[in-house]
Design an enzyme around this catalytic site. Structure first.
Site, mmCIF file in Angstrom:
data_model
loop_
_atom_site.group_PDB
_atom_site.id
_atom_site.type_symbol
_atom_site.label_atom_id
_atom_site.label_comp_id
_atom_site.label_asym_id
_atom_site.label_seq_id
_atom_site.Cartn_x
_atom_site.Cartn_y
_atom_site.Cartn_z
ATOM 1 N N LYS A 38 -5.671 -3.800 -58.596
ATOM 2 C CA LYS A 38 -6.602 -4.929 -58.549
ATOM 3 C C LYS A 38 -5.755 -6.148 -58.242
ATOM 4 O O LYS A 38 -5.228 -6.804 -59.155
ATOM 5 C CB LYS A 38 -7.326 -5.061 -59.902
ATOM 6 N N GLY A 116 -15.240 -9.961 -55.822
ATOM 7 C CA GLY A 116 -16.470 -10.398 -55.157
ATOM 8 C C GLY A 116 -16.689 -9.587 -53.884
ATOM 9 O O GLY A 116 -16.408 -8.393 -53.831
HETATM 10 N N1 LIG Z 1 -24.812 1.591 -62.929
HETATM 11 C C1 LIG Z 1 -24.610 0.752 -63.959
HETATM 12 N N2 LIG Z 1 -25.247 0.948 -65.137
HETATM 13 C C2 LIG Z 1 -25.073 0.093 -66.171
HETATM 14 N N3 LIG Z 1 -24.281 -1.001 -66.139
HETATM 15 C C3 LIG Z 1 -23.622 -1.231 -64.963
HETATM 16 C C4 LIG Z 1 -23.746 -0.386 -63.834
HETATM 17 N N4 LIG Z 1 -22.968 -0.896 -62.830
HETATM 18 C C5 LIG Z 1 -22.394 -2.007 -63.317
HETATM 19 N N5 LIG Z 1 -22.764 -2.218 -64.605
HETATM 20 C C6 LIG Z 1 -22.369 -3.349 -65.452
HETATM 21 O O1 LIG Z 1 -22.639 -4.536 -64.725
HETATM 22 C C7 LIG Z 1 -21.593 -5.511 -64.908
HETATM 23 C C8 LIG Z 1 -20.968 -5.844 -63.533
HETATM 24 O O2 LIG Z 1 -20.355 -4.672 -63.027
HETATM 25 P P1 LIG Z 1 -18.868 -4.746 -62.469
HETATM 26 O O3 LIG Z 1 -18.015 -5.514 -63.390
HETATM 27 O O4 LIG Z 1 -18.467 -3.365 -62.118
HETATM 28 O O5 LIG Z 1 -19.099 -5.623 -61.144
HETATM 29 P P2 LIG Z 1 -18.015 -6.054 -60.081
HETATM 30 O O6 LIG Z 1 -18.641 -5.960 -58.742
HETATM 31 O O7 LIG Z 1 -16.766 -5.311 -60.306
HETATM 32 O O8 LIG Z 1 -17.802 -7.594 -60.451
HETATM 33 P P3 LIG Z 1 -16.530 -8.551 -60.069
HETATM 34 O O9 LIG Z 1 -16.847 -9.100 -58.711
HETATM 35 O O10 LIG Z 1 -16.576 -9.573 -61.146
HETATM 36 O O11 LIG Z 1 -15.311 -7.707 -60.091
HETATM 37 C C9 LIG Z 1 -20.601 -4.864 -65.869
HETATM 38 O O12 LIG Z 1 -20.918 -5.265 -67.197
HETATM 39 C C10 LIG Z 1 -20.868 -3.377 -65.710
HETATM 40 O O13 LIG Z 1 -20.529 -2.624 -66.877
HETATM 41 C C1 LIG Z 2 -15.184 -14.327 -61.386
HETATM 42 C C2 LIG Z 2 -15.778 -13.049 -60.830
HETATM 43 N N1 LIG Z 2 -15.841 -12.069 -61.907
HETATM 44 C C3 LIG Z 2 -14.952 -12.501 -59.675
HETATM 45 N N2 LIG Z 2 -13.690 -12.030 -60.183
HETATM 46 C C4 LIG Z 2 -14.710 -13.498 -58.565
HETATM 47 C C5 LIG Z 2 -15.950 -13.667 -57.736
HETATM 48 C C6 LIG Z 2 -15.768 -14.687 -56.639
HETATM 49 C C7 LIG Z 2 -17.072 -14.912 -55.886
HETATM 50 C C8 LIG Z 2 -16.957 -16.058 -54.903
HETATM 51 C C9 LIG Z 2 -18.272 -16.228 -54.147
HETATM 52 O O1 LIG Z 2 -18.657 -15.292 -53.388
HETATM 53 O O2 LIG Z 2 -18.960 -17.242 -54.375
HETATM 54 MG MG LIG Z 3 -14.826 -5.919 -60.810
#
Ligand SMILES: Nc1ncnc2c1ncn2[C@@H]1O[C@H](COP(=O)(O)OP(=O)(O)OP(=O)(O)O)[C@@H](O)[C@H]1O
Ligand SMILES: C[C@H](N)[C@H](N)CCCCCC(=O)O
Ligand SMILES: [Mg+2]
Length: 231
Positions: A38, A116
């Site tokens: 990451k 994001g």
């Molecule tokens: N299929 C699912 N069922 C239940 N909860 C989920 C599911 N997918 C994601 N979540 C929950 O939704 C929230 C956002 O998911 P996640 O953190 O994986 O998003 P992300 O795209 O990685 O976000 P970021 O851009 O912040 O990294 C988390 O709390 C995660 O546990």
């Molecule tokens: C803070 C969040 N959990 C992510 N790590 C960063 C997301 C950046 C999104 C920027 C945007 O598309 O506006």
């Molecule tokens: Mg994430």
């Protein structure tokens, strides 16, 4: 040659970490040597059990130090480039390349998570998409299942194509079978009609987030044969 996937999404919060962690749990259960990376994380500390780095490390069993799994962490929940700038920090593309080179030979297979969506500024002159180009692993695009996701997903796929990024497929995440949402039920076929990228899976919302439950979810909901075609 490193194998694996770069996990991106149509937005922040769509489930990139959830899907990457589930894939890691499944592949580990299948006996794969899975590494996770990451590059940049914002808005949470590495040690927080809910952080992307912590979850990816836990589910993959990657023994690399968390500081190598996530070399750049920023406190404010913002685009990494802005969070770094506001903390009087800046990550050059060369620094990011060096951090990737430090880990990329440590596992046969890598799951890399962006931040994001693809067009998020990560550094002073580069986006998530440019980091994906550097790491050179096929993308998995995680998308919401409901109304509005077609636009976001096609925009993401077109941007990926414009950057010369290979896309393994799209995973719709967070499907609610109880919602009776017509869009949820019709989006996968609509996307495949308007794009040559396969839908690799449709993952329901679930409260069961253990490694075993996530591995079972992948086996049930994702076309792993299609995934292996890229491995
Ligand atoms: N299929 C699912 N069922 C239940 N909860 C989920 C599911 N997918 C994601 N979540 C929950 O939704 C929230 C956002 O998911 P996640 O953190 O994986 O998003 P992300 O795209 O990685 O976000 P970021 O851009 O912040 O990294 C988390 O709390 C995660 O546990
Ligand atoms: C803070 C969040 N959990 C992510 N790590 C960063 C997301 C950046 C999104 C920027 C945007 O598309 O506006
Ligand atoms: Mg994430």
């Amino acid at each position: 040659m490193t194998k694996g996937f770069f996990i991106t999404g149509t937005d922040t919060g769509v489930g990139k970490t959830f899907v990457a962690a589930a894939l890691a749990a499944y592949l580990k259960q299948q006996g794969q040597d899975v590494g996770v990376f990451k590059p940049m994380m914002s808005g949470i500390q590495r040690e927080n059990p809910h952080s992307d780095a912590f979850l990816l490390k836990t589910m993959s069993g990657d023994t690399n130090p968390v500081e190598q799994i996530n070399p750049f962490q920023f406190d404010e929940p913002l685009a990494p480039y802005l969070a770094a700038k506001r903390a009087q920090r800046e990550v050059s593309f060369v620094q990011l390349i060096e951090a990737w080179h430090q880990v990329r030979d440590s596992h046969a297979f890598f799951l890399v998570e962006g931040a994001g969506g693809l067009a998020v500024p990560m550094g002073p002159n580069y986006l998530v998409a440019d980091v994906a180009k550097l790491i050179d692993l096929p993308l998995i695009v995680v998308a919401r299942p409901n109304l509005g996701t077609i636009n976001h997903t096609l925009l993401t796929l077109h941007f990926a194509q414009s950057k010369g990024l290979a896309v393994a497929g799209v995973i719709f995440n967070g499907y609610d079978p109880e919602a009776g949402d017509l869009a949820q039920d019709t989006n996968p076929s609509l996307l495949e009609e308007w794009s040559d990228v396969p839908v690799l899976g449709i993952i329901p919302r679930t409260e069961h987030h253990s490694a075993q439950a996530l591995a079972a979810l992948v086996a049930k909901c994702i076309d792993v044969e299609e995934l292996y075609a890229y491995c």
